[in-house]
Design a protein around this motif. Structure first.
Motif, short mmCIF file in Angstrom:
data_model
loop_
_atom_site.label_atom_id
_atom_site.label_comp_id
_atom_site.label_asym_id
_atom_site.label_seq_id
_atom_site.Cartn_x
_atom_site.Cartn_y
_atom_site.Cartn_z
N PHE A 1 -23.16 -18.43 19.08
CA PHE A 1 -22.84 -17.11 18.52
C PHE A 1 -21.35 -16.83 18.55
O PHE A 1 -20.81 -16.16 17.67
N VAL A 2 -20.66 -17.36 19.57
CA VAL A 2 -19.20 -17.21 19.61
C VAL A 2 -18.57 -17.90 18.40
O VAL A 2 -17.68 -17.35 17.73
N VAL A 3 -19.04 -19.12 18.10
CA VAL A 3 -18.53 -19.86 16.94
C VAL A 3 -18.83 -19.10 15.65
O VAL A 3 -17.96 -18.98 14.77
N CYS A 4 -20.06 -18.56 15.53
CA CYS A 4 -20.43 -17.83 14.31
C CYS A 4 -19.59 -16.58 14.11
O CYS A 4 -19.17 -16.26 12.99
N MET A 5 -19.33 -15.85 15.20
CA MET A 5 -18.52 -14.63 15.08
C MET A 5 -17.07 -14.96 14.75
O MET A 5 -16.43 -14.25 13.96
N ALA A 6 -16.56 -16.03 15.34
CA ALA A 6 -15.20 -16.45 14.99
C ALA A 6 -15.13 -16.83 13.52
O ALA A 6 -14.17 -16.49 12.82
N SER A 7 -16.16 -17.51 13.03
CA SER A 7 -16.22 -17.88 11.62
C SER A 7 -16.29 -16.65 10.74
O SER A 7 -15.59 -16.55 9.73
N SER A 8 -17.11 -15.69 11.13
CA SER A 8 -17.25 -14.46 10.35
C SER A 8 -15.92 -13.71 10.28
O SER A 8 -15.53 -13.21 9.22
N ARG A 9 -15.23 -13.65 11.42
CA ARG A 9 -13.95 -12.95 11.44
C ARG A 9 -12.93 -13.65 10.55
O ARG A 9 -12.21 -13.01 9.78
N GLN A 10 -12.88 -14.98 10.63
CA GLN A 10 -11.93 -15.73 9.82
C GLN A 10 -12.24 -15.63 8.33
O GLN A 10 -11.34 -15.51 7.50
N LEU A 11 -13.53 -15.68 7.99
CA LEU A 11 -13.92 -15.58 6.58
C LEU A 11 -13.50 -14.23 6.01
O LEU A 11 -13.00 -14.14 4.89
N HIS A 12 -13.74 -13.16 6.79
CA HIS A 12 -13.34 -11.82 6.32
C HIS A 12 -11.83 -11.75 6.14
O HIS A 12 -11.33 -11.28 5.10
N ASN A 13 -11.09 -12.19 7.15
CA ASN A 13 -9.64 -12.08 7.09
C ASN A 13 -9.07 -12.90 5.93
O ASN A 13 -8.17 -12.45 5.22
N LYS A 14 -9.63 -14.09 5.74
CA LYS A 14 -9.14 -14.93 4.64
C LYS A 14 -9.46 -14.29 3.30
O LYS A 14 -8.62 -14.27 2.39
N MET A 15 -10.68 -13.73 3.17
CA MET A 15 -11.05 -13.08 1.92
C MET A 15 -10.15 -11.87 1.66
O MET A 15 -9.65 -11.69 0.54
N PHE A 16 -9.91 -11.06 2.68
CA PHE A 16 -9.09 -9.87 2.46
C PHE A 16 -7.65 -10.26 2.12
O PHE A 16 -7.05 -9.67 1.22
N ARG A 17 -7.12 -11.24 2.86
CA ARG A 17 -5.74 -11.65 2.58
C ARG A 17 -5.61 -12.21 1.17
O ARG A 17 -4.56 -12.08 0.53
N THR A 18 -6.67 -12.84 0.69
CA THR A 18 -6.65 -13.36 -0.68
C THR A 18 -6.77 -12.24 -1.70
O THR A 18 -6.02 -12.19 -2.68
N VAL A 19 -7.70 -11.33 -1.45
CA VAL A 19 -7.94 -10.23 -2.39
C VAL A 19 -6.71 -9.35 -2.54
O VAL A 19 -6.36 -8.92 -3.64
N ILE A 20 -6.03 -9.10 -1.44
CA ILE A 20 -4.87 -8.20 -1.51
C ILE A 20 -3.68 -8.90 -2.17
O ILE A 20 -2.69 -8.27 -2.52
N ARG A 21 -3.80 -10.22 -2.38
CA ARG A 21 -2.71 -10.97 -3.00
C ARG A 21 -3.01 -11.39 -4.43
O ARG A 21 -2.19 -12.05 -5.07
N VAL A 22 -4.19 -11.06 -4.95
CA VAL A 22 -4.48 -11.45 -6.34
C VAL A 22 -3.72 -10.55 -7.30
O VAL A 22 -3.36 -9.42 -6.95
N PRO A 23 -3.47 -11.02 -8.51
CA PRO A 23 -2.79 -10.18 -9.50
C PRO A 23 -3.56 -8.91 -9.79
O PRO A 23 -4.78 -8.84 -9.62
N ILE A 24 -2.85 -7.91 -10.25
CA ILE A 24 -3.43 -6.58 -10.41
C ILE A 24 -4.51 -6.54 -11.48
O ILE A 24 -5.40 -5.68 -11.44
N GLN A 25 -4.48 -7.49 -12.44
CA GLN A 25 -5.51 -7.49 -13.48
C GLN A 25 -6.91 -7.64 -12.89
O GLN A 25 -7.88 -7.13 -13.45
#
Length: 1415
Positions: free
Chosen positions: A858-882
């Motif tokens: 469960f520690v591994v799964c939560m770390a994965s979940s946290r990383q997936l969210h952070n990576k997704m958000f960092r990507t989304v906030i960096r996509v072009p405005i279109q």
């Protein structure tokens, strides 16, 4: 299933929803029961309980399923014991419906073991009968288990659908105060996470009463088998109940904490997605990333605590059967009894059965029930929020009167938004409007104009006074609201479609030309929040909706501010004054040139009536409109700062005298000679103030470059941005679903979930070292688990051989009796004490290893979940405005809510299940192979059939699951859009129509969900039938073995039974893992979107710390496309802007003004070169560019949080600097009045501040940054003249040393600019000083000014002329005249030849730049 195996499924393949699952029916039934519960609670003097309403609505139906199952089991148990044993198999690791099948089947197994032990009285027929009993238990299980679970899961769906319908109906009734207390994110969370508890809770609630009853029956049978020794294990089992109850309370607390934290994260995400354009222009990606990641870290922390307790619970379940059996058998041995295979395996079977219910389903029932109660409490809180009150002060006529009898009368109205505030919003306001009359409402920011309309609509509760309405109301809001649908749907708005009437509305609302440019005319889908429309188009659609309604009373909240001047005049004359001439009309406006046409004028200030009367009455009374709007109560000394251009200049301060509205309008309509004579004695400041009072100089309503066209015949519109959906992602399986005329299609993948998705999920949470450790722990745990079973069989066989030996020795010793303890231990076996020690050590080791591997997993799964969210958000906030323009908010929030919820909570449990079952399967195969190697043959055959069936099932199941996710998004999007336009929806009284749309979205999702349940259940039934055949083969196969020991037979058959049941569940769970992995896939899709350019500049190209020190901007061959296949919206722009120069940017709607700023901020990467102080910004990081350009946007954006965070998210400035900035924009007093000052809480979107105040906050941000370049993107389009004047005054004083670019919405704001840039169809048409352009009668700028009307045009000419002479007053008169003549001559040549090159002296280096021809 066949169709899904052949091709991917589509929405059109879904079946129509079942009658009993229809959202409208369920919602209406739930509404009735909730209303009854409210009435009951009032009588009883208690708080209404939502779960009681649920019980009254669905309780009988839900109980019927459980009671029917129990009755069947008990009756069958009495009548046909062998068949009763088949109601359900004891060895299924998950689902136990029957109380008795798991009891009778072990008894059959015990009899079979006694037969193999060759006990007296058992014949071959008995053996076959017991074998048939074991097999029939599996057969009858199919007929009880699956129908029960299908009905229970369907009941959960009905609970969810009815609750969602009830929540939406409530949301449409919320008062404005209640809306301020909640957020869209919280409501989306209620609809996405909280109501989903009903789907899972319903499955396990019946075990809360089945479990104790079954335990009682098992105790009776075990007492018969092993006597009082059973109590040791049963006592430990009973101790699990309070332990699980405690865990249930812990889960409830943690669930509530998680829900609140998820609410906060979703609220933040909702704000960020809606304000992404502003965040990018302010270069605020990093602080918002930190804010979201901090919120996510807190949320994950609570979820991790939940998982720690879940790991304890799962470890206890995993090892509990071993511990309980160990205690029972240890007690049995220590009391002097002999261990036999029958007693061991009957005990194990019964303990396994009751343990499954009491340590898994029973605690699940407690935990899920507790979480459901928490969700019910949250739903109760929402359902009891304040509703909009139809107070007695709003009196509506029951019957619609004749048109001439319609009227609106407000008498002594006093009202305020919240009882918590001391000051009234409106105080003693009275007015009366009859049919054919127009009431104009004017006043400064915060005067109460919008509040008056809200009071008439019933949104603002009245403390005293009355409002009498005679007729039907239509309303056009100040901030245009457009929902996702076609243009026609937005205008018709649920009314019957009449073509003639509809076309007339299009004409008077100036929409005909715009529709001609759309790909499908009025059937073009405009996208969520009307993203494909410009601001002016949205305003006209908003007005057209009100006009088409054909009401009697029209409330128009400043509908003319967002449109061009000539369009505004067209709307006022053709629509308001002609088309609606016989209606009751109330027009809130800041545009004072329309006041002469009003029947009455109501002047408000701070909620009080300043005056009311006709235009002439108020003028004769000395009412000072213009001064009131522009200067408030005091005369303001506004310095007119004449900028230091390259030619030099001085600063002149002058006081602005008050100018009466009568004088202004007489000036506007007087002959030029009178006007010029009057102006000659005034300063530029006076002229500026006069035109500001006019407030009519609006030439563009566009704030996007999508597709916006003027109603003028001579306009040359640019090509609209393609409304098709474009997928920016780079995923292998991503598909672009581009339907003509539609935007924002949900990204969707096809085929199997790739193996790399699984690897990315695991690697996101840990490195290879941790993964290897996890694998080793799992393998060791399974070795110990299977080892305990084998050791128990080994121990039992030894004890049985020893007992046999004692009997044989006694028989052959001539009457000497040998006791069991005196009998020697058979060769190859150990004594009892040694066996006990070894079994004890194995059991303890199993518990420790099980706990360790579960927690680590469960520690591994939560770390994965946290990383997936952070990576997704960092990507989304960096996509072009279109990307944000094309994708609805609901689609993006779906990934941050539902998909992440699956990854956080559901996926780890399911994956852990599959891993455990797979290892258990390997262990059991090893044990069975050791006893009878021939069992491997049917096992391999069964495995092959399972794999083929799984492949066939998954091809359909994946698409069904994806369709379920896709059909869920519109439910959230519809809620979000409805709340944004709630006032409009209620004003038009079309709540029922929107409820029907919501029900339709729910029905579509229910259809997909029902199909998901059906396909899953079909798969389970198929697997169980194959499992029955497997059990029959294995069980009957042992009938041919004569020399096997009872312990071996018991272990083999019980393992075979367990294997098939467990294996079929494992196959289903592996399919569920793949279904849930689609959530990971969807998150990874958003993690691989195409990114903007880097935020930071390469070290070797980093500009100086003081860059830009001059603010010189140069465009060289700059073009811009929003999509590769679209025509350019900017075409080969070439120009240079000098240091400190103030440049106005004008052009008709769609000319490319906002696209110019898009290029400057690199929101979309342009072609060509843009340099600032001789540095090419295309070679710099985006933050280095955007941080050094200040922006005051057209739509002021504030975020929920403190005022300090809204001004200074990086915490870069001191309190003194913040207060000074607020003081300079005259907001200090207003912020001081808020509780907390700089720490005052700002509501979502800044809703607790007026539009004007929000715009001033944006101005304060610009003052704090103090950059050399300032951009105003139609910043004063939606504010009153006073706020407009304040902003212009601040810009002239605070940004005197800066280069300022102003996209003009009101021409007076740019008439004294150093130069004006005129854009047309994406090309630079004209670029020169305003006065010079105005002297050219054939210039486009001249025609724009002429469209404002004769008087206003003359006034603008004078402002430009005065400003021109002030700039050049130090030049010799002859040289000035000569320069002007030369410039005009050059311009004439340029017009004639079209190939003239213009030379401009660039400030700073003195070089002369050669510009390409301006055409």
């Amino acid at each position: 299933m066949k169709l899904g195996h052949k091709r991917p499924l589509k929405e059109s393949d879904l079946y129509q929803v079942q009658e009993e699952d229809v959202s409208q029916t369920l919602g209406d039934a739930m509404q009735r029961k909730w209303n009854e519960e409210i009435e009951r609670s009032k009588k009883a003097g208690r708080k209404p309980k939502y779960y009681k309403a649920l019980l009254r609505c669905f309780g009988v139906q839900y109980a019927r399923v459980g009671i029917l199952a129990a009755i069947e089991e008990c009756v069958l148990r009495v009548v046909q014991p062998l068949l009763l044993g088949g109601l359900i198999r004891y060895y299924d690791n998950r689902y136990v419906v029957s109380l008795t099948s798991g009891i009778m089947q072990p008894i059959c197994l015990g009899g079979l073991i006694r037969y193999f032990n060759k006990e007296e009285g058992y014949t071959v027929i008995d053996g076959w009968l017991f074998s048939v009993g074991v097999v029939m238990g599996s057969v009858l299980y199919v007929f009880t288990h699956h129908p029960y679970f299908f009905r229970v899961q369907r009941s959960g769906m009905q609970l969810r659908v009815s609750s969602c319908a009830l929540l939406y109906r409530k949301a449409l009734r919320l008062s404005k105060t209640a809306l301020g207390e909640t957020t869209i994110g919280q409501m989306v969370n209620l609809l996405s996470n909280d109501v989903n508890r009903f789907d899972t809770s319903c499955i396990f609630l019946h075990y809360l009463w089945i479990g104790p009853l079954q335990t009682l029956i098992v105790v009776v049978i075990l007492w018969y088998e092993i006597g009082p020794s059973c109590l040791a294990g049963i006592f430990l089992l009973i101790l699990f109940v309070p332990f699980q109850s405690w865990l249930g309370k812990v889960f409830s607390r943690l669930r509530l904490a998680t829900a609140h934290l998820t609410d906060d994260r979703v609220r933040i995400m909702n704000e960020i997605v809606n304000a992404m354009r502003v965040i990018k222009m302010y270069a605020w990606e990093k602080p918002f990333t930190e804010l979201v990641e901090l919120s996510r870290k807190s949320e994950i922390g609570v979820i991790m605590k939940t998982n720690y307790f879940r790991a304890i619970n799962m470890s206890v379940f995993f090892t509990s059967s071993k511990v309980i059996v160990f205690l029972c058998l240890l007690t049995f041995i220590l009391t002097g009894n002999i261990l036999t295979a029958e007693k061991v395996f009957v005990t194990i079977s019964l303990i396994n059965n009751v343990r499954l219910v009491m340590t898994l389903f029973f605690p699940f029932g407690i935990a899920m029930g507790s979480e459901m109660l928490v969700s019910c409490d949250r739903l109760e809180d929402f359902l009891q929020m304040e509703e909009r009150e139809e107070t007695n002060s709003v009196q509506r006529s029951n019957l619609r009167p004749k048109p001439r009898d319609c009227s609106l009368t407000v008498t002594g109205l006093t009202a305020k938004w919240s009882s918590a505030t001391e000051e009234n919003t409106l105080t003693n306001v009275s007015c009366s409007v009859k049919a054919g009359e127009l009431l104009a409402v004017i006043g400064p920011v915060g005067a109460g104009k919008g509040s008056l309309l809200n009071a008439i609509l019933g949104e603002l509760p009245a403390k005293s006074g009355s409002i009498k309405l005679q007729g039907k109301i239509a309303y056009a809001s100040q901030e245009p609201w457009v929902f996702s649908g076609t243009v026609r749907q937005n205008i018709v708005f649920g009314q019957p479609y009449h073509e003639k009437k509809y076309n007339e509305v299009l004409r008077v609302c100036a929409l005909e030309t715009d529709l001609d440019q759309f790909p499908n005319r009025d059937l073009t889908t405009v996208g969520e929040r009307g993203m494909s429309l410009s601001g002016g188009q949205k305003a006209r659609v908003n007005l057209a909706r009100a006009v088409y309604c054909d009401a009697d009373i029209y409330l128009l909240d400043d509908p003319l501010s967002a449109v061009d001047t000539h369009v505004g005049r067209h709307l006022f004359d053709s629509c308001i004054m002609q088309h609606l001439q016989h209606k009751v009309r109330i027009l809130v406006t800041h545009q004072l040139q329309f006041l002469k046409s009003a029947s009455q004028i109501l002047v408000l200030r701070e909620g009080h009536m300043e005056a009311i009367g006709s235009y002439h009455q108020l003028v004769n009374s000395g009412m000072d409109f213009a001064s009131m709007l522009s200067e408030s109560q005091e005369e303001v000394k506004i310095p007119t700062v004449l900028r230091n251009t390259s030619r030099g200049g001085t600063v002149i301060n002058g006081a602005i005298p008050k100018v009466k509205l009568l004088q202004d309008l007489e000036l506007a309509s007087s002959p030029p000679s009178q006007f010029s004579g009057r102006v000659r004695n005034d300063s530029i400041s006076s002229l500026h103030d006069s035109v500001e009072a006019e407030n009519i100089m609006t030439i563009s309503g566009a704030h996007t470059t999508n597709s916006s066209y003027s109603v003028c015949d001579d306009s040359l519109p640019t090509s609209p941005r393609s409304p098709k959906q474009h997928l920016v992602g780079k995923g292998d399986d991503a598909e672009e679903e581009n339907d003509k005329g539609q935007t924002g299609s949900e990204m969707r993948s096809h085929g199997t979930v790739k193996n790399k998705v699984y690897m990315q999920y695991l690697r996101a949470g840990s490195g290879w070292c941790v993964i290897i450790i996890l694998i080793i722990l799992n393998v060791l745990t399974q070795i110990l688990f299977s080892g305990t079973d084998y050791w128990l069989s080994y121990w039992t066989n030894g004890e049985q051989l020893r007992a046999r030996l004692a009997v044989n020795m006694s028989t052959g010793s001539n009457g000497t009796n040998y006791s069991y303890t005196d009998t020697p231990v058979p060769e190859g076996y150990l004594d009892t004490v040694t066996n006990v020690y070894i079994y004890t050590g194995m059991t303890i080791g199993l518990f420790v290893l099980s706990m360790g591997r579960t927690v680590l997993f469960f520690v591994v799964c939560m770390a994965s979940s946290r990383q997936l969210h952070n990576k997704m958000f960092r990507t989304v906030i960096r996509v072009p405005i279109q990307f944000f323009d094309l994708h609805p908010v609901g689609q993006m929030l779906n990934r941050f809510t539902k998909d992440l919820g699956q990854i956080d909570e559901m996926l780890p449990i399911t994956v852990f299940d599959v891993i455990s079952i797979f290892l258990h399967f390997i262990g059991i195969i090893g044990v069975i192979s050791y006893i009878n190697v021939w069992v491997l043959l049917p096992t391999v055959l069964l495995g092959g059939i399972f794999i083929s069936l799984r492949r066939f099932y998954l091809s359909t199941a994946r698409d069904v699951k994806r369709l379920e996710g896709i059909t869920r998004s519109p439910v959230f999007s519809h809620l979000s859009a409805s709340l944004q336009g709630l006032t409009t929806i209620r004003a038009f009284q079309v709540q029922q129509s929107f409820i029907q749309d919501f029900d339709h979205h729910q029905d579509l999702h229910s259809s997909a969900w029902f199909l998901f349940l059906s396909t899953t259940r079909w798969f389970g039934i198929c697997l169980d039938w194959i499992s029955c055949i497997y059990i029959a083969v294995v069980t009957f196969g042992f009938m041919g073995m004569k020399d096997a020991l009872g312990g071996d037979i018991g272990l083999a058959i019980s393992s075979a039974m367990l294997l098939s049941g467990m294996f079929q569940w494992g196959v289903r769970q592996s399919a569920e893992v793949e279904n849930q992995m689609t959530s990971v896939e969807r998150v990874l899709e958003y993690s691989s979107l195409e990114s903007e350019a880097p935020l930071e500049t390469d070290k070797d190209k980093t500009p100086r710390a003081d860059w830009p020190e001059r603010g010189v901007i140069t465009f060289g061959d700059v073009s811009l496309r929003y999509n590769k296949d679209d025509p350019p919206v900017l075409k080969n722009l070439n120009f240079s802007i000098k240091r400190k120069e103030k440049v106005g940017i004008v052009g008709r709607t769609g000319a490319g003004k906002s696209s110019l700023l898009t290029s400057l901020f690199r929101l979309t990467e342009p072609m060509g070169t843009i340099t600032i102080d001789d540095i090419n910004i295309n070679q710099l990081g985006l933050h280095d560019v955007r941080k050094n350009i200040s922006i005051i946007p057209q739509d002021p954006t504030l975020f929920s949080g403190t005022m300090r965070k809204n001004l200074d998210p990086f915490t870069q400035y001191t309190d003194d600097q913040l207060w000074r900035a607020l003081e300079e924009v005259q907001l200090k007093e207003a912020i001081c009045d808020l509780e907390g000052g700089l720490e005052a809480r700002i509501s979502e979107g800044g809703s607790n501040l007026s539009v004007g105040q929000r715009q001033l906050v944006c101005l304060a941000r610009a003052i704090l940054r103090h950059n050399r370049i300032l951009v105003l993107d139609e910043a004063t389009a939606n504010v009153d003249p006073r706020t407009d004047g304040l902003i212009q005054q601040t810009i002239r004083s605070k940004f005197q040393e800066c280069t300022v670019l102003t996209i003009a919405h009101r021409l007076h704001t740019i008439m004294d600019s150093d130069r004006v840039m005129v854009l047309n169809a994406g090309s630079l048409h004209e670029f020169d000083e305003p006065h010079i352009l105005l002297n050219k009668e054939n210039s486009m700028f001249h025609s724009l000014v002429q469209q404002t009307g004769r008087g206003a045009s003359e006034m603008l000419h004078q402002i430009a002329k005065k400003a021109y002479h002030e700039r050049h007053k130090d030049d010799a008169p002859s040289s000035t005249t000569e320069r002007q003549d030369n410039v005009e001559g050059d311009c004439e040549k340029r017009d004639n030849a079209g190939d003239c090159e213009r030379r401009d002296d660039t400030e700073g280096d003195g070089e002369t730049r050669i510009h390409k021809p301006v055409t």
